[in-house]
Design a protein around this motif. Structure first.
Motif, PDB file in Angstrom:
ATOM      1  N   ILE A  42       0.870  -1.339  -0.003  1.00  0.00           N
ATOM      2  CA  ILE A  42       0.079   0.116  -0.057  1.00  0.00           C
ATOM      3  C   ILE A  42       0.849   1.391  -0.110  1.00  0.00           C
ATOM      4  CG2 ILE A  42      -2.045  -1.180   1.197  1.00  0.00           C
ATOM      5  CD1 ILE A  42      -0.924   0.267   3.634  1.00  0.00           C
ATOM      6  N   SER A  43       0.416   2.202  -0.233  1.00  0.00           N
ATOM      7  CA  SER A  43       1.052   3.659  -0.239  1.00  0.00           C
ATOM      8  C   SER A  43       0.351   4.182   1.148  1.00  0.00           C
ATOM      9  CB  SER A  43       0.778   4.473  -1.394  1.00  0.00           C
ATOM     10  OG  SER A  43      -0.424   5.082  -1.343  1.00  0.00           O
ATOM     11  N   SER A  44       1.050   5.403   1.273  1.00  0.00           N
ATOM     12  CA  SER A  44       0.709   6.231   2.464  1.00  0.00           C
ATOM     13  C   SER A  44      -0.656   6.821   2.332  1.00  0.00           C
ATOM     14  CB  SER A  44       1.705   7.487   2.595  1.00  0.00           C
ATOM     15  OG  SER A  44       1.848   8.211   1.597  1.00  0.00           O
ATOM     16  N   SER A  45      -1.087   6.946   1.197  1.00  0.00           N
ATOM     17  CA  SER A  45      -2.526   7.538   0.874  1.00  0.00           C
ATOM     18  C   SER A  45      -3.698   6.426   0.560  1.00  0.00           C
ATOM     19  CB  SER A  45      -2.472   8.543  -0.082  1.00  0.00           C
ATOM     20  OG  SER A  45      -2.313   8.007  -1.440  1.00  0.00           O
ATOM     21  N   SER A  46      -3.074   5.213   0.675  1.00  0.00           N
ATOM     22  CA  SER A  46      -4.216   4.159   0.330  1.00  0.00           C
ATOM     23  C   SER A  46      -5.331   4.284   1.179  1.00  0.00           C
ATOM     24  CB  SER A  46      -3.623   2.881   0.285  1.00  0.00           C
ATOM     25  OG  SER A  46      -2.676   2.528  -0.649  1.00  0.00           O
ATOM     26  N   PHE A  47      -5.401   4.389   2.599  1.00  0.00           N
ATOM     27  CA  PHE A  47      -6.328   4.773   3.278  1.00  0.00           C
ATOM     28  C   PHE A  47      -6.022   6.027   3.997  1.00  0.00           C
ATOM     29  CE2 PHE A  47      -5.820  -0.095   3.110  1.00  0.00           C
ATOM     30  CZ  PHE A  47      -6.912  -0.410   3.209  1.00  0.00           C
ATOM     31  N   SER A  48      -7.207   6.606   4.524  1.00  0.00           N
ATOM     32  CA  SER A  48      -7.083   8.069   5.013  1.00  0.00           C
ATOM     33  C   SER A  48      -6.305   8.044   6.392  1.00  0.00           C
ATOM     34  CB  SER A  48      -8.365   8.719   5.239  1.00  0.00           C
ATOM     35  OG  SER A  48      -9.228   7.851   6.093  1.00  0.00           O
ATOM     36  N   LYS A  49      -6.054   8.958   6.905  1.00  0.00           N
ATOM     37  CA  LYS A  49      -5.323   9.175   8.309  1.00  0.00           C
ATOM     38  C   LYS A  49      -6.308   8.746   9.292  1.00  0.00           C
ATOM     39  CE  LYS A  49      -1.487  10.580   6.443  1.00  0.00           C
ATOM     40  NZ  LYS A  49      -0.313   9.716   6.343  1.00  0.00           N
ATOM     41  N   ALA A  50      -7.528   9.279   9.082  1.00  0.00           N
ATOM     42  CA  ALA A  50      -8.506   8.632  10.327  1.00  0.00           C
ATOM     43  C   ALA A  50      -8.644   7.414  10.178  1.00  0.00           C
ATOM     44  CB  ALA A  50      -9.705   9.420   9.988  1.00  0.00           C
ATOM     45  N   THR A  51      -8.761   6.596   9.145  1.00  0.00           N
ATOM     46  CA  THR A  51      -8.972   5.296   9.068  1.00  0.00           C
ATOM     47  C   THR A  51      -7.538   4.408   9.741  1.00  0.00           C
ATOM     48  OG1 THR A  51     -10.186   5.063   7.013  1.00  0.00           O
ATOM     49  CG2 THR A  51      -9.210   3.010   7.836  1.00  0.00           C
ATOM     50  N   GLN A  52      -6.484   4.890   9.438  1.00  0.00           N
ATOM     51  CA  GLN A  52      -5.365   4.318  10.410  1.00  0.00           C
ATOM     52  C   GLN A  52      -5.281   4.570  11.831  1.00  0.00           C
ATOM     53  OE1 GLN A  52      -1.704   6.177   8.256  1.00  0.00           O
ATOM     54  NE2 GLN A  52      -2.650   5.771   6.350  1.00  0.00           N
ATOM     55  N   LYS A  53      -5.939   5.406  11.977  1.00  0.00           N
ATOM     56  CA  LYS A  53      -6.005   5.804  13.713  1.00  0.00           C
ATOM     57  C   LYS A  53      -7.304   4.950  14.264  1.00  0.00           C
ATOM     58  CE  LYS A  53      -4.027  10.585  13.617  1.00  0.00           C
ATOM     59  NZ  LYS A  53      -4.046  11.787  13.829  1.00  0.00           N
ATOM     60  N   GLU A  54      -8.279   5.065  13.463  1.00  0.00           N
ATOM     61  CA  GLU A  54      -9.679   4.365  14.052  1.00  0.00           C
ATOM     62  C   GLU A  54      -9.950   2.700  13.879  1.00  0.00           C
ATOM     63  OE1 GLU A  54     -12.669   6.931  13.371  1.00  0.00           O
ATOM     64  OE2 GLU A  54     -11.489   8.783  14.048  1.00  0.00           O
ATOM     65  N   ALA A  55      -9.317   2.487  12.600  1.00  0.00           N
ATOM     66  CA  ALA A  55      -9.959   1.118  12.399  1.00  0.00           C
ATOM     67  C   ALA A  55      -9.073   0.008  12.991  1.00  0.00           C
ATOM     68  CB  ALA A  55      -9.743   1.126  10.762  1.00  0.00           C
ATOM     69  N   ILE A  56      -9.532  -0.963  13.121  1.00  0.00           N
ATOM     70  CA  ILE A  56      -9.070  -2.278  13.407  1.00  0.00           C
ATOM     71  C   ILE A  56      -8.418  -3.238  12.237  1.00  0.00           C
ATOM     72  CG2 ILE A  56      -9.038  -4.404  14.911  1.00  0.00           C
ATOM     73  CD1 ILE A  56     -11.131  -3.071  16.761  1.00  0.00           C
ATOM     74  N   VAL A  57      -7.209  -3.460  12.287  1.00  0.00           N
ATOM     75  CA  VAL A  57      -6.543  -4.326  11.043  1.00  0.00           C
ATOM     76  C   VAL A  57      -6.450  -5.727  11.861  1.00  0.00           C
ATOM     77  CG1 VAL A  57      -4.768  -4.743   9.482  1.00  0.00           C
ATOM     78  CG2 VAL A  57      -5.346  -2.400  10.245  1.00  0.00           C
ATOM     79  N   HIS A  58      -7.294  -6.675  11.103  1.00  0.00           N
ATOM     80  CA  HIS A  58      -7.743  -8.043  11.632  1.00  0.00           C
ATOM     81  C   HIS A  58      -6.473  -8.804  10.830  1.00  0.00           C
ATOM     82  CE1 HIS A  58     -10.876  -6.906  14.031  1.00  0.00           C
ATOM     83  NE2 HIS A  58     -11.259  -6.167  13.008  1.00  0.00           N
ATOM     84  N   VAL A  59      -5.583  -9.465  11.185  1.00  0.00           N
ATOM     85  CA  VAL A  59      -4.595 -10.135  10.496  1.00  0.00           C
ATOM     86  C   VAL A  59      -4.595 -11.698  10.738  1.00  0.00           C
ATOM     87  CG1 VAL A  59      -2.081 -10.217  10.168  1.00  0.00           C
ATOM     88  CG2 VAL A  59      -3.141  -8.005  10.417  1.00  0.00           C
ATOM     89  N   LYS A  60      -4.247 -12.516   9.619  1.00  0.00           N
ATOM     90  CA  LYS A  60      -4.143 -13.885   9.898  1.00  0.00           C
ATOM     91  C   LYS A  60      -3.155 -14.468  11.153  1.00  0.00           C
ATOM     92  CE  LYS A  60      -3.387 -18.006   7.191  1.00  0.00           C
ATOM     93  NZ  LYS A  60      -2.734 -18.571   5.816  1.00  0.00           N
ATOM     94  N   LYS A  61      -3.766 -15.124  12.029  1.00  0.00           N
ATOM     95  CA  LYS A  61      -3.192 -15.402  13.179  1.00  0.00           C
ATOM     96  C   LYS A  61      -1.710 -15.717  13.291  1.00  0.00           C
ATOM     97  CE  LYS A  61      -4.134 -18.395  17.517  1.00  0.00           C
ATOM     98  NZ  LYS A  61      -5.055 -19.283  17.984  1.00  0.00           N
ATOM     99  N   GLY A  62      -1.123 -15.120  13.883  1.00  0.00           N
ATOM    100  CA  GLY A  62       0.368 -15.013  14.199  1.00  0.00           C
ATOM    101  C   GLY A  62       1.127 -14.395  13.321  1.00  0.00           C
ATOM    102  N   PHE A  63       0.654 -13.318  12.339  1.00  0.00           N
ATOM    103  CA  PHE A  63       1.299 -12.384  11.500  1.00  0.00           C
ATOM    104  C   PHE A  63       1.339 -11.181  11.827  1.00  0.00           C
ATOM    105  CE2 PHE A  63       0.742 -16.637   9.255  1.00  0.00           C
ATOM    106  CZ  PHE A  63       2.203 -16.974   8.909  1.00  0.00           C
ATOM    107  N   ALA A  64       0.665 -10.772  12.932  1.00  0.00           N
ATOM    108  CA  ALA A  64       0.494  -9.247  13.159  1.00  0.00           C
ATOM    109  C   ALA A  64       1.775  -8.603  13.040  1.00  0.00           C
ATOM    110  CB  ALA A  64      -0.159  -9.034  14.512  1.00  0.00           C
ATOM    111  N   THR A  65       2.609  -9.126  13.626  1.00  0.00           N
ATOM    112  CA  THR A  65       4.247  -8.645  13.471  1.00  0.00           C
ATOM    113  C   THR A  65       4.745  -8.167  12.139  1.00  0.00           C
ATOM    114  OG1 THR A  65       4.671 -10.042  15.484  1.00  0.00           O
ATOM    115  CG2 THR A  65       6.532  -8.967  14.238  1.00  0.00           C
ATOM    116  N   ASN A  66       4.382  -8.943  11.151  1.00  0.00           N
ATOM    117  CA  ASN A  66       4.683  -8.792   9.767  1.00  0.00           C
ATOM    118  C   ASN A  66       4.003  -7.408   9.251  1.00  0.00           C
ATOM    119  OD1 ASN A  66       5.857 -11.390   9.862  1.00  0.00           O
ATOM    120  ND2 ASN A  66       4.459 -12.032   8.279  1.00  0.00           N
TER     121      ASN A  66
END
Length: 420
Positions: free
Chosen positions: A378-402
């Motif tokens: 992704i690029s820095s503008s793919s998602f808005s700044k508000a989304t980056q702050k407020e949304a929860i990113v759900h990642v495949k189990k065990g790969f959040a570190t990536n």
């Protein structure tokens, strides 16, 4: 014998001389008879109606023949532009002897209300009735074979029209700007509808496309602001660029399985369109194809699509649900920009890249599901700044570190492992 021979020769010469003087010879190539100007073919003894020095006015009656300098001339043609820019002409009577009418012959005859085309004219030339703004009734021969471009363009008073059965193509801009056209019947043998053929027909609510039509060109129905539904014929291969752009009342669209692509801006600004089913026959989607479809609530992207193009659903402000296929590899720039009703995004494992501003101004996104262990580019503008702050990113189990270590994904404040 010599005297008799001489007399015979003189007699024949005199006879030929008398015969020659019996047929007057025209020395002019142009004449005005009863207020109508003609070009003259002295050799063929024919005359063509042509443009006069002054604009024609009133009721025009074209005769079958005229007499010029005691010579009878048969009227055969109406030249190109003959009555062009004659706003004072109220009627034109054309005899059946006319074999040809040239392009723009009646263009901008603003007071002409009705006309009958003679039986021998089977091909209507370009611009024939262009901008005849009072024309309401056009009677064509049953054997009419073809129309040329712009032939009825700007006939703003024309309310209904039956295309003759022999016509196989509606050419470019044929009925463009006929903004009172409410009903048109297309023949069963029709094969093609040209570019901008019905553009700006703002009163047209419905049009039945015959099954044999295999091609409808760019902007064919652009700006048909009253058009409410469209059912594509079984042989149509594509929805062309800007085909329904600005059709603000278009709500019901049924696409046949023969459709393989929807080109750019095809449904741009169709703000009444609330949903559309895209079958697996569609392999190509053009940029901005559904931009500004503000009533659209859900969209299903078929498995045949590998890339969502730029601005595809831009400013579809009611769009809540999008089903991405497992074949998807890329989401283009601005693809969902301004989709303010989207609350969740589920990114398939096949996805490799999301372009700039793809989900910008999606102010309601609170959950992003990433099904790949490898972070999507992704690029820095793919998602808005508000989304980056407020949304929860759900990642495949065990790969959040990536994701927390990725250059761009680390800007999201809430990255969590999914339980399953």
């Amino acid at each position: 014998m010599r005297t008799l021979h001489t007399i015979t020769i003189m007699t024949l010469a005199l006879a030929f001389s008398l015969q020659a003087t019996a047929i007057p010879k025209l020395k002019k190539d142009r004449a005005v008879v009863d207020g109508i100007t003609y070009t003259i073919n002295a050799k063929k003894q024919t005359a063509n109606v042509t443009k006069g020095q002054d604009a024609y006015v009133g009721d025009i009656v074209i005769p079958e023949k005229i007499t010029v300098d005691s010579v009878t001339l048969y009227v055969e043609e109406i030249n190109s532009g003959a009555f062009k820019d004659c706003p004072g002409v109220t009627s034109i009577t054309i005899p059946n002897c006319i074999t040809k009418i040239g392009s723009s012959a009646f263009e901008r005859c603003a007071s002409l209300a009705e006309i009958t085309i003679p039986a021998r004219i089977l091909d209507l030339p370009a611009d024939l009735f262009k901008n005849c703004t009072s024309l309401t009734n056009i009677i064509l021969p049953e054997g009419t074979k073809s129309f040329s471009t712009d032939v009825f363009k700007g006939c703003k008073s024309l309310m209904e029209f039956d295309v003759p059965s022999g016509v196989t193509e509606i050419p470019g801009e044929c009925f463009a700007e006929c903004n009172e056209l409410r009903h048109i019947t297309l023949p069963s043998g029709l094969k093609k509808i040209g570019n901008s053929a019905f553009e700006g027909c703002t009163s047209l609510e419905y049009i039945e496309i015959p099954t044999g039509v295999s091609s409808i060109s760019d902007e064919a129905f652009k700006g048909c602001t009253s058009l409410k539904e469209f059912h594509s014929p079984s042989g149509l291969a594509a929805i062309s660029a800007n085909m329904f752009r600005g059709c603000v009342e278009l709500k019901e669209v049924e696409l046949s399985n023969s459709i393989s692509k929807i080109e750019h801006d095809a449904f741009n600004g169709c703000c009444a369109l609330d949903s559309i089913f895209l079958s697996n026959s569609i392999t190509n989607l053009g940029s901005s194809a559904f931009e500004g479809c503000t009533s659209m609530t859900k969209a299903r992207i078929p498995n045949s699509i590998t890339e969502i193009p730029n601005d595809l659903f831009k400013n579809c402000s009611s769009l809540v649900e999008v089903n991405f296929p497992n074949s998807l590899k890329k989401i283009g720039s601005g693809a969902f920009e301004g989709c303010a009703s989207m609350t969740a995004v589920s990114l398939p494992v096949s996805l490799k890249e999301i372009g700039g501003s793809a989900f910008d101004k999606c102010t309601s996104i609170r959950d992003i599901y990433c099904n790949s262990s490898t972070p999507v580019k992704i690029s820095s503008s793919s998602f808005s700044k508000a989304t980056q702050k407020e949304a929860i990113v759900h990642v495949k189990k065990g790969f959040a570190t990536n994701y927390n270590q990725d250059k761009q994904w680390k800007n999201f404040l809430n990255v969590v492992n999914m339980e399953n």
